[in-house]
Design an enzyme around this catalytic site. Structure first.
Site, mmCIF file in Angstrom:
data_model
loop_
_atom_site.group_PDB
_atom_site.id
_atom_site.type_symbol
_atom_site.label_atom_id
_atom_site.label_comp_id
_atom_site.label_asym_id
_atom_site.label_seq_id
_atom_site.Cartn_x
_atom_site.Cartn_y
_atom_site.Cartn_z
ATOM 1 N N SER A 199 -4.792 15.161 101.181
ATOM 2 C CA SER A 199 -5.357 15.581 99.897
ATOM 3 C C SER A 199 -4.372 16.490 99.161
ATOM 4 O O SER A 199 -3.163 16.398 99.364
ATOM 5 C CB SER A 199 -6.692 16.289 100.137
ATOM 6 N N LEU A 200 -4.909 17.375 98.328
ATOM 7 C CA LEU A 200 -4.107 18.294 97.505
ATOM 8 C C LEU A 200 -3.175 17.543 96.558
ATOM 9 O O LEU A 200 -2.011 17.906 96.383
ATOM 10 C CB LEU A 200 -3.304 19.264 98.387
ATOM 11 N N CYS A 201 -3.697 16.476 95.961
ATOM 12 C CA CYS A 201 -2.900 15.717 94.976
ATOM 13 C C CYS A 201 -3.725 15.484 93.707
ATOM 14 O O CYS A 201 -3.700 14.400 93.124
ATOM 15 C CB CYS A 201 -2.416 14.401 95.563
ATOM 16 N N GLY A 202 -4.475 16.490 93.307
ATOM 17 C CA GLY A 202 -5.251 16.391 92.076
ATOM 18 C C GLY A 202 -6.369 15.362 92.180
ATOM 19 O O GLY A 202 -7.029 15.232 93.210
#
Length: 323
Positions: free
Chosen positions: A87-90
């Site tokens: 994750s952590l990709c908008g």
């Protein structure tokens, strides 16, 4: 108002978070560069294969293949959906999941309930299993280690099912990488394949020269793409004089599966590059927000400290006056 100790603790916490987001941004930028190189290495093969197909189709426009014709009735559909493993990709994964669900609802409204999902990536696989949708298997390793051979195996399986009539349509859902600051959520039909000359090369509009996603860079890209479109309109149609043996149908029967394989592999590379670009932008935004928050906290800390010093001075002055 929070105390000086509380503000100081929060400043230290935000500083730690900023170091993490800044490091993740640099890692994503490095991975994006490797993904761009992978696409760049694939492009010569893609361009040459499209050149051959366009030449054949322009010279013999009435040619058809088993992969080109649509089935009489649409009963079963396969969706190949690309997401990331982390994750952590908008909104990268959420956008893909949303389009997949919209596509499923669209087919169900047409009376097509037999839909099978080929999930490429952990996030989409977890969502498919959570919703209880039919899943064709696990392909998470492809995202971390993109290889051409597994893509060929998936295409071969889908092609055989299509030729047997067990699948009537195959669609790809992925992010098309245009530049570091622009990734287009795309829904493309894989089977039956569209061999019209107008569609060949339509997605070959990537900018692989920069990892910068600034407004100035985007303006440059817009002008560059406009210039390329004008040049394409002036291109002369390719019409090479080929001698085909044993016959055109046999050659196309060999080239079309290669084109399908190329489409699948290109979608995988596009999705991976888009993921790293989205994560780079998201981490850069988080770092900028942390910088802004630090400025506010430092200002608040300095004001509180100045107020405390002023109060202490007033107490000293007041005590001296009383004495």
């Amino acid at each position: 108002m929070p105390s000086l100790k509380e503000i100081k603790t929060r400043i230290a916490s935000v500083n730690s978070t900023r170091k993490i987001t800044s490091a993740m941004k640099m890692v994503a930028s490095s991975k994006l560069h490797h993904a761009q190189v992978a696409i760049q290495n694939m492009l010569p093969y893609e361009n040459q294969l499209e050149h051959i197909l366009k030449s054949f189709l322009l010279s013999t426009p009435d040619t058809d293949t088993p992969f080109e014709g649509s089935h009489a009735e649409l009963k079963r559909v396969a969706l190949v959906v690309f997401s990331s493993n982390s994750s952590l990709c908008g909104g990268f994964n959420n956008n893909v999941i949303k389009m997949m669900l919209e596509t499923i609802d669209e087919y169900k409204s047409q009376g097509v309930d037999d839909i099978i999902i080929y999930p490429i990536g952990r996030k989409i696989e977890e969502k498919v299993k959570k919703l209880g949708l039919p899943c064709a298997g696990s392909f998470m390793d492809l995202v971390d280690k993109p290889k051409s051979a597994p893509c060929a195996d998936i295409v071969r399986e889908l092609g055989n099912l299509f030729l047997k009539g067990e699948i009537d349509k195959v669609e790809l859902i992925y992010h098309h990488f245009k530049s570091a600051g622009s990734q287009i959520l795309t829904r493309k039909t894989l089977l039956p394949i569209d061999l019209s000359t107008e569609t060949i090369g339509e997605n070959n509009d990537r900018d692989l020269s920069s990892n910068v996603a600034t407004a100035k860079a985007q303006e440059y890209l817009r002008k560059k793409h406009a210039k390329e479109r004008n040049e394409e309109k002036q291109d002369v149609a390719i019409n090479d004089d080929f001698i085909v043996e044993p016959d055109l149908h046999t050659v196309l029967s060999s080239l079309i599966p290669k084109q399908l394989h190329l489409m699948m592999y290109t979608a995988l590379l596009d999705s991976i590059a888009s993921e790293h670009a989205a994560r780079m932008v998201a981490m850069q935004t988080a770092t900028d927000n942390a910088d802004e928050l630090l400025r506010d906290l430092n200002l608040q800390f300095n004001k509180s400290r100045q107020a405390a010093i002023t109060n202490e001075l007033l107490d000293i002055v007041g005590g001296s006056s009383n004495n």
